[in-house]
Design a protein around this motif. Structure first.
Motif, short mmCIF file in Angstrom:
data_model
loop_
_atom_site.label_atom_id
_atom_site.label_comp_id
_atom_site.label_asym_id
_atom_site.label_seq_id
_atom_site.Cartn_x
_atom_site.Cartn_y
_atom_site.Cartn_z
N ASN A 58 0.79 -1.23 0.00
CA ASN A 58 0.00 0.00 0.00
C ASN A 58 0.82 1.27 0.00
O ASN A 58 0.26 2.37 -0.04
N LEU A 59 2.13 1.15 0.07
CA LEU A 59 3.01 2.32 0.08
C LEU A 59 4.03 2.22 -1.03
O LEU A 59 4.59 1.15 -1.28
N LEU A 99 5.59 10.22 -1.82
CA LEU A 99 5.18 9.03 -1.08
C LEU A 99 3.73 8.76 -1.44
O LEU A 99 2.89 9.66 -1.34
N LEU A 101 0.19 6.53 -1.02
CA LEU A 101 -0.70 5.59 -0.33
C LEU A 101 -1.68 5.07 -1.37
O LEU A 101 -2.47 5.86 -1.93
#
Length: 230
Positions: A58-59, A99, A101
Motif C-alpha cells: 500500500n506504500l 510518497l 498511499l
C-alpha cells in the motif's frame, strides 16, 4: 547554470536510469494552472512520471520529470501585489519525489500523494508590461519603465494530490490525477525605475526587492498512460 541543470538531471536519472526499481512507468499529459498566472502545458514527450518502487503493498515512492513551457508565473514577497504574472514565458524542469498511499482492486487503483519537488527555470525573463503597471500603482506614478537584474536559482517546495487509475490489463492503464504545488525560488530583484508624476514630472529611482521569490503555486491536472508489470 550548467551545474544547476546537471543537478536536476542527475536527480531524475537516479530513478529513470535503473529499470530494476521501476514498478510501473507512465507518460503523462499535464496542464498547470499557476496562482495569478497563465495556463501552461508540458512539452510532449518530455513528461515522464510514475517511476518508482513499492515499499509495501500500500506504500510506494515515485518520481519522474516534466519539462514545462510556463506561460507566466507570479512573484511573492514583494511590497505590492499583482493579479497578473510578473515572470514569463520560460521553460521549466520539474522533478517530484512522492510518497504514495495506494489501494484498490485488479481493475482500478486510487493513490493519495504527498511529497516534495525541485525545479529549475531556463530562459527566465520578467514580464515588464505587467511589472511596470504594478509598480506604477505601488509608487503612485503615472507611468513606469523599469529594468531589473535577478537570480535564477533552483527552487523547491511541497505538493499533494490524488490519482485514479483504471486498468484494462496487467500491462496497461489510464490515469487521471490532480496535484497542488506550493513552492518557490529566490529571485532577489535589483534594478531601477524611471517614470513621471503629475506633481514632480520625470522621476528616477533605484529599487531593490531582495526577498522576491518566484511563486510556484498552482494546480496540475494530468492524464496519463500507465504501462509495465504490476
Amino acid at each position: 547554470m550548467r551545474k544547476s541543470i546537471g543537478t536536476i538531471i542527475l536527480m531524475a536519472g537516479l530513478f529513470m536510469g535503473n529499470p530494476l526499481l521501476a514498478q510501473e512507468m507512465g507518460v503523462s499529459f499535464s496542464f498547470f494552472f499557476p496562482k495569478n498566472g497563465y495556463f501552461s502545458a508540458p512539452i510532449s514527450p518530455f513528461s515522464l512520471r510514475g517511476i518508482g518502487f513499492n515499499l509495501t503493498n500500500n506504500l510506494a515512492i515515485e518520481t519522474g520529470a516534466s519539462l514545462y513551457r510556463m506561460s507566466g508565473m507570479n512573484v511573492s514577497q514583494l511590497p505590492f501585489e499583482s493579479r497578473e504574472p510578473l515572470v514569463g514565458p520560460f521553460f521549466n524542469i520539474m522533478v517530484p519525489l512522492e510518497l504514495i498511499l495506494q489501494f484498490g482492486t485488479d481493475n482500478f487503483q486510487v493513490r493519495l500523494k504527498g511529497g516534495g519537488f525541485a525545479f529549475y527555470n531556463l530562459g527566465t525573463r520578467l514580464n515588464y508590461g505587467n511589472l511596470d503597471r504594478a509598480l506604477a500603482e505601488y509608487l503612485s506614478w503615472t507611468v513606469v519603465n523599469s529594468r531589473f537584474d535577478f537570480k535564477n536559482t533552483i527552487g523547491y517546495g511541497y505538493e499533494f494530490g490524488a490519482e485514479y487509475i483504471q486498468y484494462f490489463s496487467r500491462q496497461f492503464g489510464v490515469s487521471l490525477g490532480a496535484n497542488y504545488f506550493i513552492g518557490g525560488a529566490k529571485l532577489a530583484m535589483q534594478g531601477f525605475a524611471s517614470g513621471a508624476t503629475p506633481q514632480t514630472g520625470v522621476v528616477n529611482t533605484e529599487l531593490g526587492f531582495p526577498d522576491a521569490r518566484l511563486d510556484y503555486t498552482g494546480l496540475e491536472i494530468s492524464v496519463g498512460i500507465i504501462f509495465g508489470g504490476r
